[in-house]
Design a protein around this motif. Structure first.
Motif, PDB file in Angstrom:
ATOM      1  N   MET A 135       1.003  -5.555  -9.017  1.00 30.95           N
ATOM      2  CA  MET A 135       0.682  -5.277  -7.531  1.00 30.95           C
ATOM      3  C   MET A 135      -0.006  -3.973  -7.237  1.00 30.95           C
ATOM      4  SD  MET A 135       5.106  -5.825  -6.894  1.00 30.95           S
ATOM      5  CE  MET A 135       4.770  -4.795  -5.223  1.00 30.95           C
ATOM      6  N   ASP A 136      -0.633  -4.044  -6.487  1.00 33.63           N
ATOM      7  CA  ASP A 136      -1.299  -2.908  -5.828  1.00 33.63           C
ATOM      8  C   ASP A 136      -0.127  -1.918  -5.139  1.00 33.63           C
ATOM      9  OD1 ASP A 136      -4.000  -3.264  -6.429  1.00 33.63           O
ATOM     10  OD2 ASP A 136      -4.326  -4.574  -4.536  1.00 33.63           O
ATOM     11  N   SER A 137      -0.443  -0.786  -5.230  1.00 30.50           N
ATOM     12  CA  SER A 137       0.379   0.069  -4.514  1.00 30.50           C
ATOM     13  C   SER A 137      -0.359   1.309  -4.027  1.00 30.50           C
ATOM     14  CB  SER A 137       1.082   0.772  -5.757  1.00 30.50           C
ATOM     15  OG  SER A 137       0.572   1.437  -6.580  1.00 30.50           O
ATOM     16  N   ILE A 138       0.261   1.990  -2.869  1.00 29.41           N
ATOM     17  CA  ILE A 138      -0.218   3.089  -2.105  1.00 29.41           C
ATOM     18  C   ILE A 138       0.856   4.228  -2.210  1.00 29.41           C
ATOM     19  CG2 ILE A 138      -0.957   4.017   0.271  1.00 29.41           C
ATOM     20  CD1 ILE A 138      -1.819   1.014   0.743  1.00 29.41           C
ATOM     21  N   CYS A 139       0.580   5.376  -2.517  1.00 28.83           N
ATOM     22  CA  CYS A 139       1.501   6.615  -2.563  1.00 28.83           C
ATOM     23  C   CYS A 139       1.204   7.560  -1.374  1.00 28.83           C
ATOM     24  CB  CYS A 139       1.633   7.188  -3.943  1.00 28.83           C
ATOM     25  SG  CYS A 139       3.119   8.076  -4.058  1.00 28.83           S
ATOM     26  N   PHE A 140       1.904   7.843  -0.653  1.00 27.56           N
ATOM     27  CA  PHE A 140       1.886   9.075   0.217  1.00 27.56           C
ATOM     28  C   PHE A 140       2.440  10.244  -0.591  1.00 27.56           C
ATOM     29  CE2 PHE A 140       1.198   5.522   3.167  1.00 27.56           C
ATOM     30  CZ  PHE A 140       0.517   6.013   4.183  1.00 27.56           C
ATOM     31  N   LEU A 141       1.730  11.232  -0.889  1.00 30.19           N
ATOM     32  CA  LEU A 141       2.014  12.423  -1.346  1.00 30.19           C
ATOM     33  C   LEU A 141       1.723  13.648  -0.777  1.00 30.19           C
ATOM     34  CD1 LEU A 141       0.214  11.144  -4.723  1.00 30.19           C
ATOM     35  CD2 LEU A 141       2.879  11.537  -4.682  1.00 30.19           C
ATOM     36  N   GLY A 146       2.350  16.337  -7.858  1.00 23.07           N
ATOM     37  CA  GLY A 146       3.262  16.212  -8.952  1.00 23.07           C
ATOM     38  C   GLY A 146       3.143  15.311 -10.068  1.00 23.07           C
ATOM     39  N   PHE A 147       3.894  14.871 -10.880  1.00 19.00           N
ATOM     40  CA  PHE A 147       3.926  13.889 -11.729  1.00 19.00           C
ATOM     41  C   PHE A 147       3.652  12.534 -11.514  1.00 19.00           C
ATOM     42  CE2 PHE A 147       8.507  14.803 -11.818  1.00 19.00           C
ATOM     43  CZ  PHE A 147       8.904  13.427 -11.242  1.00 19.00           C
ATOM     44  N   THR A 148       3.632  12.364 -10.039  1.00 18.08           N
ATOM     45  CA  THR A 148       3.440  10.991  -9.553  1.00 18.08           C
ATOM     46  C   THR A 148       1.842  10.783  -9.250  1.00 18.08           C
ATOM     47  OG1 THR A 148       5.730  10.925  -8.566  1.00 18.08           O
ATOM     48  CG2 THR A 148       4.182   9.167  -7.876  1.00 18.08           C
ATOM     49  N   LYS A 149       1.162  11.584  -9.093  1.00 17.17           N
ATOM     50  CA  LYS A 149      -0.258  11.487  -8.759  1.00 17.17           C
ATOM     51  C   LYS A 149      -0.943  10.668  -9.864  1.00 17.17           C
ATOM     52  CE  LYS A 149      -4.262  14.372  -7.423  1.00 17.17           C
ATOM     53  NZ  LYS A 149      -4.846  15.755  -7.450  1.00 17.17           N
ATOM     54  N   GLY A 150      -1.707   9.965  -9.362  1.00 18.49           N
ATOM     55  CA  GLY A 150      -2.343   8.940 -10.224  1.00 18.49           C
ATOM     56  C   GLY A 150      -1.644   7.688 -10.838  1.00 18.49           C
ATOM     57  N   VAL A 151      -0.574   7.670 -10.492  1.00 19.79           N
ATOM     58  CA  VAL A 151       0.286   6.357 -11.090  1.00 19.79           C
ATOM     59  C   VAL A 151      -0.135   5.109 -10.024  1.00 19.79           C
ATOM     60  CG1 VAL A 151       2.226   5.330 -11.518  1.00 19.79           C
ATOM     61  CG2 VAL A 151       1.867   7.622 -11.995  1.00 19.79           C
ATOM     62  N   ALA A 152      -0.059   5.383  -8.686  1.00 19.29           N
ATOM     63  CA  ALA A 152      -0.416   4.326  -7.846  1.00 19.29           C
ATOM     64  C   ALA A 152      -1.848   3.753  -7.799  1.00 19.29           C
ATOM     65  CB  ALA A 152      -0.030   4.883  -6.251  1.00 19.29           C
ATOM     66  N   THR A 153      -2.085   2.518  -7.231  1.00 25.48           N
ATOM     67  CA  THR A 153      -3.599   2.375  -7.107  1.00 25.48           C
ATOM     68  C   THR A 153      -4.217   3.179  -6.414  1.00 25.48           C
ATOM     69  OG1 THR A 153      -2.575  -0.135  -7.151  1.00 25.48           O
ATOM     70  CG2 THR A 153      -4.885   0.243  -6.622  1.00 25.48           C
ATOM     71  N   LEU A 154      -3.727   3.713  -5.302  1.00 31.51           N
ATOM     72  CA  LEU A 154      -4.477   4.674  -4.404  1.00 31.51           C
ATOM     73  C   LEU A 154      -3.483   5.572  -3.820  1.00 31.51           C
ATOM     74  CD1 LEU A 154      -6.952   5.153  -2.486  1.00 31.51           C
ATOM     75  CD2 LEU A 154      -5.846   3.685  -0.800  1.00 31.51           C
ATOM     76  N   ASP A 155      -3.651   6.847  -3.929  1.00 34.51           N
ATOM     77  CA  ASP A 155      -3.104   8.138  -3.598  1.00 34.51           C
ATOM     78  C   ASP A 155      -3.558   8.599  -2.125  1.00 34.51           C
ATOM     79  OD1 ASP A 155      -1.276   8.030  -5.693  1.00 34.51           O
ATOM     80  OD2 ASP A 155      -2.466   9.708  -6.957  1.00 34.51           O
ATOM     81  N   LEU A 156      -2.577   9.039  -1.219  1.00 28.71           N
ATOM     82  CA  LEU A 156      -3.141   9.705  -0.157  1.00 28.71           C
ATOM     83  C   LEU A 156      -2.397  11.037  -0.074  1.00 28.71           C
ATOM     84  CD1 LEU A 156      -2.746   6.455   2.389  1.00 28.71           C
ATOM     85  CD2 LEU A 156      -4.652   7.743   1.492  1.00 28.71           C
TER      86      LEU A 156
END
Length: 188
Positions: A135-141, A146-156
């Motif tokens: 699945m694609d993913s978008i993460c609002f950070l 933190g340690f979540t940066k770069g895990v999603a398909t796209l970070d905001l």
């Protein structure tokens, strides 16, 4: 300056920092349009105060944003207290969203995740599960991601140091994302 004036100025400064996200925001809009126009759905999660943002975001698609239109499938993974307490009891809190992504998510769906700190292990696990399922993913950070940066398909990533100001900026960001997507969604 008063507390209110300081808060307003800090909020303005944080929101101005979103200027750099115009291109990633356009990519996020295209990702969501591809998903919804392809008869897939949005799965949305967030930890703590970001859980409210997740439910708010999902509601903008399942109900409507501004103009009347048909509902689009968007599911807040934060809205099932019985399921979440069962997972916490039978597994661990880190799995509350990942198990739902595993059980409900399909290739073509998009996971949208919110974490102000980027240090929510349950959000991280959901993103990892989405990736495993293709699945694609978008993460609002916020902050440094933190340690979540770069895990999603796209970070905001909303810049800032204050949790409240970051969450305010994320609300502006996801409302603009909703507005961008809404413009191009079929109304009927």
């Amino acid at each position: 300056m008063s507390l209110l004036q300081n808060a307003i100025q800090d909020s303005i400064n944080t929101i101005r920092g979103l200027d750099a996200l115009e291109e990633p925001l356009a990519r996020a809009a295209q990702m969501i349009l591809r998903c919804l126009n392809g008869s897939h759905r949005l799965l949305v999660c967030g930890n703590g105060g970001s859980a409210s943002d997740a439910t708010h975001f999902a509601t903008e698609f399942l109900c409507r944003y501004k103009e009347d239109r048909r509902p689009y499938p968007a599911l807040s993974l934060t809205a099932n207290g019985e399921f979440m307490t069962a997972v916490c009891n039978d597994y661990q809190a880190d799995e509350i969203f990942a198990r739902q992504v595993w059980g409900l998510g399909q290739k073509g769906d998009v996971l949208v995740a919110f974490t102000t700190s980027g240090k929510s292990r349950n959000v991280l696990r959901a993103l990892e599960e989405a990736k495993r399922k293709g699945m694609d993913s978008i993460c609002f950070l916020g902050r440094d991601g933190g340690f979540t940066k770069g895990v999603a398909t796209l970070d905001l990533l909303a810049p800032g140091r204050s949790t409240a100001r970051i969450q305010e900026a994320q609300t502006v960001l996801f409302h603009v994302l909703c507005e961008t997507v809404d413009r191009d969604l079929p109304k009927a």
